[in-house]
Design an enzyme around this catalytic site. Structure first.
Site, PDB file in Angstrom:
ATOM      1  N   ASP A   1      25.685  13.239  15.851  1.00  0.00           N
ATOM      2  CA  ASP A   1      26.196  14.101  16.967  1.00  0.00           C
ATOM      3  C   ASP A   1      27.550  14.433  16.648  1.00  0.00           C
ATOM      4  O   ASP A   1      28.233  15.437  17.410  1.00  0.00           O
ATOM      5  CB  ASP A   1      25.867  13.260  18.324  1.00  0.00           C
ATOM      6  CG  ASP A   1      26.788  12.050  18.291  1.00  0.00           C
ATOM      7  OD1 ASP A   1      27.206  11.635  17.611  1.00  0.00           O
ATOM      8  OD2 ASP A   1      27.107  11.802  19.494  1.00  0.00           O
ATOM      9  N   ASN A   2      28.629  13.703  15.884  1.00  0.00           N
ATOM     10  CA  ASN A   2      29.810  14.155  15.796  1.00  0.00           C
ATOM     11  C   ASN A   2      30.145  13.349  14.481  1.00  0.00           C
ATOM     12  O   ASN A   2      29.590  12.377  13.899  1.00  0.00           O
ATOM     13  CB  ASN A   2      30.669  14.053  16.963  1.00  0.00           C
ATOM     14  CG  ASN A   2      30.628  12.484  17.396  1.00  0.00           C
ATOM     15  OD1 ASN A   2      29.998  12.319  18.641  1.00  0.00           O
ATOM     16  ND2 ASN A   2      30.954  11.347  16.605  1.00  0.00           N
TER      17      ASN A   2
ATOM     18  N   ASP B   1      24.474   8.714  15.871  1.00  0.00           N
ATOM     19  CA  ASP B   1      25.684   8.834  17.064  1.00  0.00           C
ATOM     20  C   ASP B   1      26.988   7.936  16.214  1.00  0.00           C
ATOM     21  O   ASP B   1      26.967   7.044  15.918  1.00  0.00           O
ATOM     22  CB  ASP B   1      25.429   7.994  18.371  1.00  0.00           C
ATOM     23  CG  ASP B   1      26.195   8.015  19.419  1.00  0.00           C
ATOM     24  OD1 ASP B   1      27.403   8.728  19.101  1.00  0.00           O
ATOM     25  OD2 ASP B   1      25.977   7.721  20.533  1.00  0.00           O
ATOM     26  N   ASP B   2      27.964   9.215  15.900  1.00  0.00           N
ATOM     27  CA  ASP B   2      29.127   8.622  15.402  1.00  0.00           C
ATOM     28  C   ASP B   2      28.897   8.190  13.776  1.00  0.00           C
ATOM     29  O   ASP B   2      29.811   7.047  13.248  1.00  0.00           O
ATOM     30  CB  ASP B   2      29.786   7.491  16.183  1.00  0.00           C
ATOM     31  CG  ASP B   2      30.235   8.007  17.370  1.00  0.00           C
ATOM     32  OD1 ASP B   2      30.176   9.058  17.930  1.00  0.00           O
ATOM     33  OD2 ASP B   2      30.988   6.957  18.025  1.00  0.00           O
TER      34      ASP B   2
ATOM     35  N   HIS C   1      22.980  10.873  28.219  1.00  0.00           N
ATOM     36  CA  HIS C   1      24.190  11.538  28.129  1.00  0.00           C
ATOM     37  C   HIS C   1      24.596  12.746  28.611  1.00  0.00           C
ATOM     38  O   HIS C   1      25.394  13.535  28.446  1.00  0.00           O
ATOM     39  CB  HIS C   1      25.088  11.370  26.815  1.00  0.00           C
ATOM     40  CG  HIS C   1      26.528  11.202  27.021  1.00  0.00           C
ATOM     41  ND1 HIS C   1      27.436  11.037  25.932  1.00  0.00           N
ATOM     42  CD2 HIS C   1      27.375  10.765  28.001  1.00  0.00           C
ATOM     43  CE1 HIS C   1      28.596  10.664  26.379  1.00  0.00           C
ATOM     44  NE2 HIS C   1      28.775  10.615  27.736  1.00  0.00           N
TER      45      HIS C   1
ATOM     46  N   CYS D   1      30.380  13.010  21.704  1.00  0.00           N
ATOM     47  CA  CYS D   1      28.991  12.940  21.938  1.00  0.00           C
ATOM     48  C   CYS D   1      28.428  13.947  23.036  1.00  0.00           C
ATOM     49  O   CYS D   1      27.510  14.708  22.531  1.00  0.00           O
ATOM     50  CB  CYS D   1      28.498  11.733  22.538  1.00  0.00           C
ATOM     51  SG  CYS D   1      29.422  10.087  21.727  1.00  0.00           S
TER      52      CYS D   1
END
Ligand code: CA
Length: 742
Positions: free
Chosen positions: A291-292, A40-41, A138, A80
């Site tokens: 995810d990004n 994540d990130d 999420h 996300c």
């Protein structure tokens, strides 16, 4: 006679062969295990295989070394929620209105992944896969959106968009205790639909549970594991075990970030070791991606040469570290430079598992490209849209177009300029018009967002003042009374908030609707009082606004309605498939009354969609009866086929003369083979569902259904002209239970 016998033998042989073939097909169906490790990130430059030097990631690098490093790997969005929606459905999330980061809204079934979408778990389950989701979900906090209701067999993690990492910070029991968006970070972790006491650092706990799932599944049915670490997303928190590895990093934020990435890397190592130890690594595809892009200022991540970061449509927001391995099938140490996207993960898994999807996928099975069986590029174009900013991007081969609104465009050649520093003139582009046209075509297929996003939290709160007040504890994860053994509560409407029925779940029918009934349906006649829904049938005149004297349609040629009533339903707001529906209600048995508890299938028209009448009360051959029915379509003449049970009211009155004054419990027990309809625990009807399968294979009772509660007047109910009004139909609750998965 002889011929007949021979025919029978041939028939028997054919059936035997058919069975053999179908068994063979079943065996062929079993594809490899699939593991998706999502961070994540994390920045593009923050893995060893993309050149990171200050944070060693030897285990994540193992995936790239054992298989493929994708140098142009993308996700479908720059933050996300939408990125995950694209990955887990294999479809551009804008196709189903997931163009925003969802709000944490546990009361709101619409704030998340629309029920029209299948997840990768749902689809792989058709080929016998067992699935587990771990970490950050999420994709919706409403119970209908929880992982176990979206195709997964097991869940360990949390529902919100992020989470505290240290157990001592998990101070809230569950979502019923949250007062704001960020309180979701502080809840205890979930295991399946319940809460657990966990003692480990979050990343370590997720790794431990992931390894344990693999151990449990090895040798059994194929599995799909969605391991969605929230690291290294903020808050920046790491334990001493990992921090002390990075004393050489002076910047404290970068040091913590490094420790968080290192914890993930350890987890990846444990998982890969377990696959090798169990000798299933060559039967397991492992994907790794973020995810990004990294929000560099926020968590001290590093997107390497890429421009900008999280939330941007420049490369830094959407171009992520991306690798996969499938030892023995895909060559080790490969570097693949053509653009690929997170959507390809599901397309690959589904193709290998021979599983069919309900909706067309946007991804591509990558395996033939990686094995060299297919030449060329997997994607002619890739597309991105940030709806609220009207910001778009298209990648076509080496080129990229960014577009704000209609006219403001930027052009880059990424093969020469991955940092998007040197803007090209349109004239320097190859086929710019084709790119513009492809983008317009793509946009025409996309849907506007269907829910408010994180950026509209204030607006949402104004419209939903009770966002964080859970009206019924039954809707959240506490224990409801009398759950049947082996089941758990999926949804409950207790009707305990006085006023109008909860608009999150209920819609109204209006005016003249069906069966030449006498009442005018209107919302006014449905109210929640004293913990019950009360639908009132009234004798009152309503002018028909659609009146047309000459019309042959009864809905138009009546100048007035002489009666009013209400009909409410959960269409497009709540559906369920299989389980137990329990409704406690009191019906008015006066002449003219026709109350019902029923369900309709979500797909197709009536009667092909399927109808279940859990309760109807009306006059049949002039005799008041309680009915329990199902109806579906007849392909020959498009009329309904009925399977009905009709019990005269007199048989209930003989046992209890006060029957009409009392509440009774109607129950539907539903699995893929049969629907059983009960009244006060007495079986009234049992419907074999196989007989409703149509020639195209569709079965109206093997799809989600929505719920209807209504009080009709006249028609089958009889002539109400001498009846004393108002009539009252009361519903105490509607509860849906589903079987617990193990
Ligand atoms: Ca993220």
């Amino acid at each position: 006679m002889k011929n007949l016998k021979l025919n029978k033998i041939i028939l028997f042989l054919s059936i035997t062969i058919l069975f053999a073939i179908s068994e063979l097909r079943a065996a062929e169906k079993s594809g490899p295990n699939v593991i998706v490790i999502l961070t994540d990130d994390q920045g593009y430059g923050d893995v060893g295989f993309n050149g990171c030097t200050d944070i060693p990631t030897p285990n994540i690098d193992r995936i790239a070394n054992n298989g493929v490093k994708f140098t142009n790997g993308y996700v479908t969005y720059a933050v996300c929620g939408p990125s995950r929606a694209g990955l887990i459905t294999g479809r551009y999330q804008d196709r189903f209105g997931f163009g925003r980061n969802p709000l944490l809204a546990p009361n709101d079934p619409g704030e998340g992944l629309p029920l029209s979408e299948e997840t990768m778990a749902t689809v792989l389950n058709k080929s016998g896969y067992k699935s587990m989701a771990l970490g950050k979900w999420h994709l919706g906090a409403h119970r209908s959106q929880w992982p176990l209701n979206r195709g997964f067999d097991e869940f360990f993690g949390f529902l919100s968009g992020g989470h505290q990492y240290f157990p001592e910070l998990w101070t809230l029991q569950n979502l019923s205790e949250i007062k704001g968006q960020w309180d979701g970070y502080k809840t205890k972790l979930m295991h399946n639909n319940g809460r657990v006491e966990e003692q480990e650092y979050l990343t370590d706990a997720l790794s431990r549970e992931a390894v344990s799932f693999v151990e449990k599944q090895a040798g059994g049915s194929p599995f799909f594991m969605y391991l969605a670490y929230n690291a290294p997303h903020a808050p920046m928190q790491a334990t001493e075990k990992y921090l002390k590895r990075f004393n050489h990093i002076k910047d404290e934020k970068r040091r913590t970030y490094a420790a968080m990435v290192s914890a993930v890397d350890d987890g990846v190592g444990l998982l890969l070791n377990k696959l090798e130890e169990l000798k299933i690594d060559d039967n397991t595809i492992v994907f790794f991606l973020s995810d990004n892009g990294g929000p560099e200022d926020h968590n001290a991540s590093d997107n390497g040469p890429l421009r900008e970061g999280k939330s941007s449509l420049y490369e830094g927001g959407i171009h992520v570290p991306f690798a996969m391995q499938w030892p023995g099938h895909v060559p080790a140490g490969m570097v693949y430079n053509h653009p690929v996207i997170s959507l390809d993960i599901m397309a690959t898994a589904v193709a290998l598992a021979n599983a069919g999807t309900k909706n067309p996928l946007d991804g591509v099975n990558l395996i033939p490209y990686l094995k060299g069986e297919k030449q060329g590029i997997p994607h002619k174009e890739l597309f991105w849209r940030k709806y609220d900013q009207d910001w778009h991007a298209v990648r076509s081969k080496d080129y990229k177009m960014l577009r704000r609104g209609e006219s403001d465009t930027e052009w880059y050649n990424l093969s020469k300029d991955i940092s998007e520093k040197n803007e090209l003139a349109k004239a320097e582009m190859k086929d710019p018009e084709e790119m513009l046209m492809a983008h317009d075509n793509w946009l025409s297929e996309m849907k506007d967002p269907v829910f408010w996003g994180l950026m509209q939290g204030g607006e949402y709160n104004k419209k939903h003042p009770s966002r964080f007040s859970i009206p019924s504890p039954l809707r959240i994860d506490s224990t409801p009374p009398q759950i049947p053994a082996g089941y758990e509560l999926l949804w409950a409407e207790e009707f305990d908030q006085p006023g109008k029925p909860d608009e999150k779940y209920w819609s109204y029918e209006n005016g003249f609707v069906r069966n030449n009934e006498l009442q005018w349906y209107q919302p006014d006649n449905a109210m929640v009082k004293n913990g019950k829904l009360v639908i009132e049938g009234k004798r009152e005149e309503v002018r028909n606004p659609n009146y047309n004297k000459k019309s042959e349609n009864w809905r138009e040629n009546r100048k007035y309605a002489e009666y009013t009533s209400a009909s409410i339903n959960t269409k497009e707001k709540f559906t369920f498939q299989y389980g137990i529906m329990e409704v406690r209600a009191r019906v008015d048995t006066s002449m003219g009354s026709w109350p019902a508890i029923w369900t309709l299938g979500a797909e197709r028209r009536w009667p092909e969609k399927g109808e279940v009448d859990v309760m109807e009360y009306y006059r049949h051959d002039g005799i008041p009866k309680i009915l329990a029915n199902a109806a579906w379509g007849n392909e020959k003449n498009y009329r309904p086929v009925w399977d009905s049970a009709r019990v005269p009211l007199s048989s209930f009155l003989q046992k209890d003369p006060a029957w009409p004054e009392k509440f009774h419990v109607w129950k539907m027990v539903w699995n893929e083979n049969v629907i059983q309809l009960y009244l006060d625990e007495v079986l009234l009807n049992e419907i074999d569902l196989e007989k409703a399968t149509y020639s195209d294979g569709f079965n109206p009772f093997r799809q989600p259904h929505y719920i209807l509660l209504n009080l009709a007047l006249g028609s089958n109910g009889g002539d109400p002209s001498n009846t004393q009004f108002p009539l009252k139909y009361e519903v105490d609750y509607v509860r849906i239970y589903q079987r617990k998965s193990n």
